[in-house]
Design a protein around this motif. Structure first.
Motif, PDB file in Angstrom:
ATOM      1  N   GLN A   1       0.765  -1.115  -0.068  1.00  0.00           N
ATOM      2  CA  GLN A   1      -0.138   0.028  -0.046  1.00  0.00           C
ATOM      3  C   GLN A   1       0.880   1.311  -0.075  1.00  0.00           C
ATOM      4  O   GLN A   1       0.663   2.241  -0.756  1.00  0.00           O
ATOM      5  CB  GLN A   1      -0.863  -0.055   1.263  1.00  0.00           C
ATOM      6  CG  GLN A   1      -2.149  -0.993   1.279  1.00  0.00           C
ATOM      7  CD  GLN A   1      -3.089  -0.542   0.109  1.00  0.00           C
ATOM      8  OE1 GLN A   1      -3.128   0.749  -0.193  1.00  0.00           O
ATOM      9  NE2 GLN A   1      -3.862  -1.342  -0.310  1.00  0.00           N
ATOM     10  N   LEU A   2       1.934   1.365   0.759  1.00  0.00           N
ATOM     11  CA  LEU A   2       2.710   2.442   0.834  1.00  0.00           C
ATOM     12  C   LEU A   2       3.520   2.603  -0.699  1.00  0.00           C
ATOM     13  O   LEU A   2       3.481   3.792  -1.016  1.00  0.00           O
ATOM     14  CB  LEU A   2       3.691   2.284   1.981  1.00  0.00           C
ATOM     15  CG  LEU A   2       3.373   2.363   3.268  1.00  0.00           C
ATOM     16  CD1 LEU A   2       4.312   1.926   4.348  1.00  0.00           C
ATOM     17  CD2 LEU A   2       2.783   3.651   3.585  1.00  0.00           C
ATOM     18  N   ILE A   3       3.901   1.574  -1.165  1.00  0.00           N
ATOM     19  CA  ILE A   3       4.613   1.655  -2.278  1.00  0.00           C
ATOM     20  C   ILE A   3       3.626   2.021  -3.542  1.00  0.00           C
ATOM     21  O   ILE A   3       3.677   3.049  -4.105  1.00  0.00           O
ATOM     22  CB  ILE A   3       5.235   0.297  -2.981  1.00  0.00           C
ATOM     23  CG1 ILE A   3       6.370  -0.030  -1.673  1.00  0.00           C
ATOM     24  CG2 ILE A   3       5.700   0.083  -4.203  1.00  0.00           C
ATOM     25  CD1 ILE A   3       7.009  -1.510  -1.991  1.00  0.00           C
TER      26      ILE A   3
ATOM     27  N   VAL B   1       0.841   3.794  -2.915  1.00  0.00           N
ATOM     28  CA  VAL B   1       0.255   5.102  -2.972  1.00  0.00           C
ATOM     29  C   VAL B   1       1.270   6.036  -3.415  1.00  0.00           C
ATOM     30  O   VAL B   1       0.949   6.938  -4.070  1.00  0.00           O
ATOM     31  CB  VAL B   1       0.056   5.556  -1.504  1.00  0.00           C
ATOM     32  CG1 VAL B   1      -0.169   6.840  -1.171  1.00  0.00           C
ATOM     33  CG2 VAL B   1      -1.236   4.715  -0.867  1.00  0.00           C
ATOM     34  N   TYR B   2       2.512   5.712  -2.947  1.00  0.00           N
ATOM     35  CA  TYR B   2       3.545   6.586  -3.778  1.00  0.00           C
ATOM     36  C   TYR B   2       3.922   6.583  -5.110  1.00  0.00           C
ATOM     37  O   TYR B   2       3.865   7.389  -5.775  1.00  0.00           O
ATOM     38  CB  TYR B   2       5.024   6.103  -2.995  1.00  0.00           C
ATOM     39  CG  TYR B   2       6.313   7.059  -3.496  1.00  0.00           C
ATOM     40  CD1 TYR B   2       6.456   8.169  -3.277  1.00  0.00           C
ATOM     41  CD2 TYR B   2       6.840   6.393  -4.532  1.00  0.00           C
ATOM     42  CE1 TYR B   2       7.636   8.856  -3.829  1.00  0.00           C
ATOM     43  CE2 TYR B   2       8.235   6.990  -4.899  1.00  0.00           C
ATOM     44  CZ  TYR B   2       8.275   8.146  -4.493  1.00  0.00           C
ATOM     45  OH  TYR B   2       9.345   8.965  -5.009  1.00  0.00           O
ATOM     46  N   PHE B   3       3.789   5.308  -5.778  1.00  0.00           N
ATOM     47  CA  PHE B   3       3.815   5.142  -7.397  1.00  0.00           C
ATOM     48  C   PHE B   3       2.754   5.900  -7.871  1.00  0.00           C
ATOM     49  O   PHE B   3       2.845   6.426  -8.963  1.00  0.00           O
ATOM     50  CB  PHE B   3       3.915   3.709  -7.436  1.00  0.00           C
ATOM     51  CG  PHE B   3       3.942   3.309  -8.960  1.00  0.00           C
ATOM     52  CD1 PHE B   3       4.889   3.759  -9.523  1.00  0.00           C
ATOM     53  CD2 PHE B   3       2.693   2.824  -9.425  1.00  0.00           C
ATOM     54  CE1 PHE B   3       5.053   3.051 -10.951  1.00  0.00           C
ATOM     55  CE2 PHE B   3       2.660   2.792 -10.816  1.00  0.00           C
ATOM     56  CZ  PHE B   3       3.741   2.818 -11.772  1.00  0.00           C
TER      57      PHE B   3
ATOM     58  N   SER C   1       0.691   7.976  -6.843  1.00  0.00           N
ATOM     59  CA  SER C   1       0.617   9.478  -6.551  1.00  0.00           C
ATOM     60  C   SER C   1       1.682  10.087  -7.489  1.00  0.00           C
ATOM     61  O   SER C   1       1.268  11.047  -8.039  1.00  0.00           O
ATOM     62  CB  SER C   1       0.739   9.926  -4.966  1.00  0.00           C
ATOM     63  OG  SER C   1       0.964  11.260  -4.984  1.00  0.00           O
ATOM     64  N   THR C   2       2.833   9.674  -7.514  1.00  0.00           N
ATOM     65  CA  THR C   2       3.960  10.024  -8.539  1.00  0.00           C
ATOM     66  C   THR C   2       3.323   9.894  -9.994  1.00  0.00           C
ATOM     67  O   THR C   2       3.665  11.029 -10.612  1.00  0.00           O
ATOM     68  CB  THR C   2       5.238   9.264  -8.263  1.00  0.00           C
ATOM     69  OG1 THR C   2       5.321   9.551  -6.831  1.00  0.00           O
ATOM     70  CG2 THR C   2       6.354   9.736  -8.970  1.00  0.00           C
TER      71      THR C   2
ATOM     72  N   ASN D   1      -4.608   1.799 -11.312  1.00  0.00           N
ATOM     73  CA  ASN D   1      -5.013   1.139  -9.938  1.00  0.00           C
ATOM     74  C   ASN D   1      -5.288  -0.091 -10.046  1.00  0.00           C
ATOM     75  O   ASN D   1      -5.249  -0.972  -8.795  1.00  0.00           O
ATOM     76  CB  ASN D   1      -6.080   2.273  -9.382  1.00  0.00           C
ATOM     77  CG  ASN D   1      -5.539   3.585  -8.917  1.00  0.00           C
ATOM     78  OD1 ASN D   1      -4.270   3.492  -8.585  1.00  0.00           O
ATOM     79  ND2 ASN D   1      -6.184   4.576  -8.893  1.00  0.00           N
TER      80      ASN D   1
ATOM     81  N   ASN E   1       0.741  12.876 -10.698  1.00  0.00           N
ATOM     82  CA  ASN E   1       1.470  14.015 -10.833  1.00  0.00           C
ATOM     83  C   ASN E   1       2.006  14.122 -11.967  1.00  0.00           C
ATOM     84  O   ASN E   1       1.819  15.287 -12.738  1.00  0.00           O
ATOM     85  CB  ASN E   1       2.229  14.294  -9.612  1.00  0.00           C
ATOM     86  CG  ASN E   1       1.502  14.320  -8.381  1.00  0.00           C
ATOM     87  OD1 ASN E   1       0.082  14.790  -8.442  1.00  0.00           O
ATOM     88  ND2 ASN E   1       2.113  13.971  -7.227  1.00  0.00           N
ATOM     89  N   SER E   2       2.628  13.127 -12.377  1.00  0.00           N
ATOM     90  CA  SER E   2       3.502  12.949 -13.619  1.00  0.00           C
ATOM     91  C   SER E   2       2.548  13.406 -15.047  1.00  0.00           C
ATOM     92  O   SER E   2       3.048  13.991 -16.019  1.00  0.00           O
ATOM     93  CB  SER E   2       4.499  11.848 -13.774  1.00  0.00           C
ATOM     94  OG  SER E   2       5.322  11.865 -15.155  1.00  0.00           O
TER      95      SER E   2
END
Length: 609
Positions: free
Chosen positions: A27-29, A31-33, A35-36, A182, A39-40
């Protein structure tokens, strides 16, 4: 309940911990992936729109600054701008508007909305752009719930705002791309969790299997089964624990074996002790009672009762012992069937523990009845010996003093005094000889000298030795020997002494004209039975139990006057015992006395007493 118990299992806990850790990490990975990536994509989308807007503003600036006086300038501008806007709209499908300095729409990319041409765009972003502000963009959601990107950029020429470019681009494709990523990510998470669960079951099993084996072995040890061993699956921490547990099981088994042996030894010692033992807890309740204590106290089950109830004493000495004081007391029980009152010595000792102080008490019960009887006999023996010696010594001293005072000058009186002195001296000599005889029996230094003896001859000789006394009292003595008794091997001198003592007593206590009979026979057990029976005065029932005691006399004055020492029957009993036989006496007042001697018949030889 079963489901709850299952979730308490360490294996399920390990699996859940692994799944939870994997889920959190993914989940942490994710969310970071995501989100990044989002944004990209948004930045790329925005940059693309900015590029298009910049290109359009450059072109629009050239168009809007042209001056054609021969034709309608607005018509020419619209045509040129429509061509540019249409070409850009075909590239990204965005809605593009070109506005003049007043905010009126000069051109739009949507052919269905050409009616907006000439109308004023009142958007805040347009107003800001017409004021020369370049950074004008925002995200909106339209009536169809579609997220869109809006950009307004000023069109300037020679530092003069001549118009603006207004672009509205849909971000549907961008967010659909994000949602697709997702879904791929969530699918990957589910696959990863499934694989993790499978691997978790396998890995947790490798950890919990030795723990389960340890649990089974611990349960077996708790039930007293020490023959099983925990399997050692490796050289890790659990393997070391298994080795340590097996070693602990061996040591515990050895310790329990030693403890059981010690317990058996202690139980055997307690069971076979000649003294009674009772143990109590800190409250004074009996927890251990050996067999001898039950016999002495005459109580079978006293566990759980207080020590004072078991002993039949007061509570004070027990309470003092539980406070740490040692003590002893004497108990006299009620008389038994034999009329004897048992006497017990009870020694009370506290049981001390290092951390608890006094944890109970031990009561040791000793039967001192025989010891008291021996002490009493010893005291009586010393008193009797002193009395027996004092009387003749006093007589001798008195007559010696009388002779010294002048009686020696009178011959007849001197001879009588000397005769008394001689008689008393002989009496003391007999007493000392009897005591020496008994002392040899007590010390076991008497050796029997057996010889073949004709019983009839031995009895006849006894009667002959007392013929004078028999004639004096006109007593008739008879001898009867059964045919099955001829000759036996025995100590002739010892048995003669026994018979002499029995016949002498029979003559003393038989009135004139009475009868005495001596018989010999072989009883049903194959023993020689010698019996001396008289028709004398008899012995009271109360004296029969002590008739063989040393210095015991039924009629003390009469016995002493007849010259008896009170040791004859004791010596006779010791001689018979030395032969391995027994002496029994039966008497009735006024009817006579019968003494029976039973001797085992041996073939030959001699043996020490």
């Amino acid at each position: 309940m079963n489901l709850l118990r299952m979730f308490r299992s360490i294996q399920i806990k390990l699996i859940f911990i692994m799944l939870l850790l994997i889920l959190i990490a993914v989940q942490l990975i994710g969310v970071y992936f995501i989100s990044t990536m989002k944004n990209s994509l948004i930045d790329s989308f925005t940059n693309n729109l900015d590029s298009q807007a910049s290109l359009l503003t450059s072109y629009s600036a050239q168009v809007l600054t042209q001056e054609d006086k021969n034709e309608d300038p607005k018509s020419g501008v619209s045509e040129k701008l429509n061509g540019m806007v249409s070409s850009l709209n075909s590239l990204n499908g965005a809605e593009i508007q070109v506005l003049d300095a007043g905010g009126r729409v000069l051109s739009t990319s949507k052919t269905s909305e050409q009616t907006v041409v000439g109308r004023k765009n009142t958007s805040l972003l347009v107003t800001r752009a017409l004021q020369g502000i370049r950074d004008n963009e925002e995200e909106i959601i339209d009536e169809d719930n579609v997220r869109k990107k809006v950009i307004a950029m000023p069109v300037s020429s020679n530092n003069k705002i001549v118009g603006a470019v207004y672009i509205v681009a849909s971000m549907r494709d961008l967010y659909e791309t994000v949602e697709g990523i997702n879904r791929i990510f969530y699918t990957a998470i589910l696959i990863a969790l499934g694989l993790t669960a499978i691997l978790g079951v396998l890995l947790a099993g490798t950890i919990t299997a030795p723990i389960k084996a340890l649990t089974r072995q611990a349960a077996a040890v708790a039930e007293g089964r020490f023959d099983q061993r925990v399997p050692v699956f490796g050289n890790d921490e659990i393997g070391h624990l298994s080795v340590a547990f097996n070693d602990m099981t061996d040591r515990l088994s050895e310790a329990l074996r030693i403890n059981e042996e010690e317990t058996e030894k202690l139980a055997s010692i307690l069971s076979n002790m000649s003294d009674g033992v009772l143990a109590t807890d800190e409250l004074g309740r009996v927890i251990v009672m050996n067999r001898r204590a039950r016999i002495l106290l005459g109580k079978q089950e006293m566990e759980g009762r207080t020590l004072s109830e078991a002993l039949g004493t007061g509570k004070e000495p027990i309470a003092d012992t539980l406070k740490g004081q040692e003590s002893s007391l004497m108990l006299r029980q009620e008389a038994g069937e034999d009329g004897e009152e048992p006497l017990f010595r009870v020694t009370l000792t506290p049981i001390r523990r290092r951390d608890k102080g006094v944890a109970g008490a031990i009561a040791v019960i000793q039967d001192v009845t025989e010891f008291e009887k021996l002490e009493q006999s010893r005291r009586e023996f010393v008193a009797n010996v002193s009395h027996e010696l004092r009387t003749p010594l006093t007589t001798i001293k008195s007559y010696a003093e009388a002779l010294d005072d002048g009686a020696m000058d009178e011959r007849s009186l001197a001879e009588r005094f000397v005769g008394v002195i001689r008689s008393e001296t002989e009496r003391m000599i007999r007493l000392v000889n009897d005591l020496l005889h008994l002392s040899r029996f007590d010390s076991g230094r008497v050796l029997l000298r057996r010889q073949q003896t004709v019983i009839s001859d031995m009895l006849e000789e006894v009667v002959d030795r007392f013929s004078f006394q028999l004639r004096q009292k006109a007593i008739t003595a008879t001898v009867r020997v059964e045919p099955n008794v001829e000759s036996v091997w025995l100590d002739r001198d010892g048995i003669d002494q026994v018979l002499d003592n029995l016949v002498s007593n029979a003559i003393k206590y038989t009135l004139d004209g009475g009868t005495i009979s001596l018989t010999a026979a072989r009883n049903d057990s194959g023993q020689l039975e010698l019996c001396v029976q008289d028709t004398g005065i008899g012995i009271p029932k109360k004296d029969l139990a002590r008739i063989f005691d040393r210095f015991y006399r039924v009629d003390k004055a009469r016995s002493r006057n007849m010259g008896g020492t009170g040791l004859g029957l004791s010596i006779a009993q010791e001689i018979v015992r030395a032969h391995g036989g027994t002496v029994a006496l039966d008497s009735e007042m006024g009817a006579g006395t019968s003494v029976t001697v039973l001797l085992p018949i041996v073939q030959e030889g001699s043996e020490p007493a």
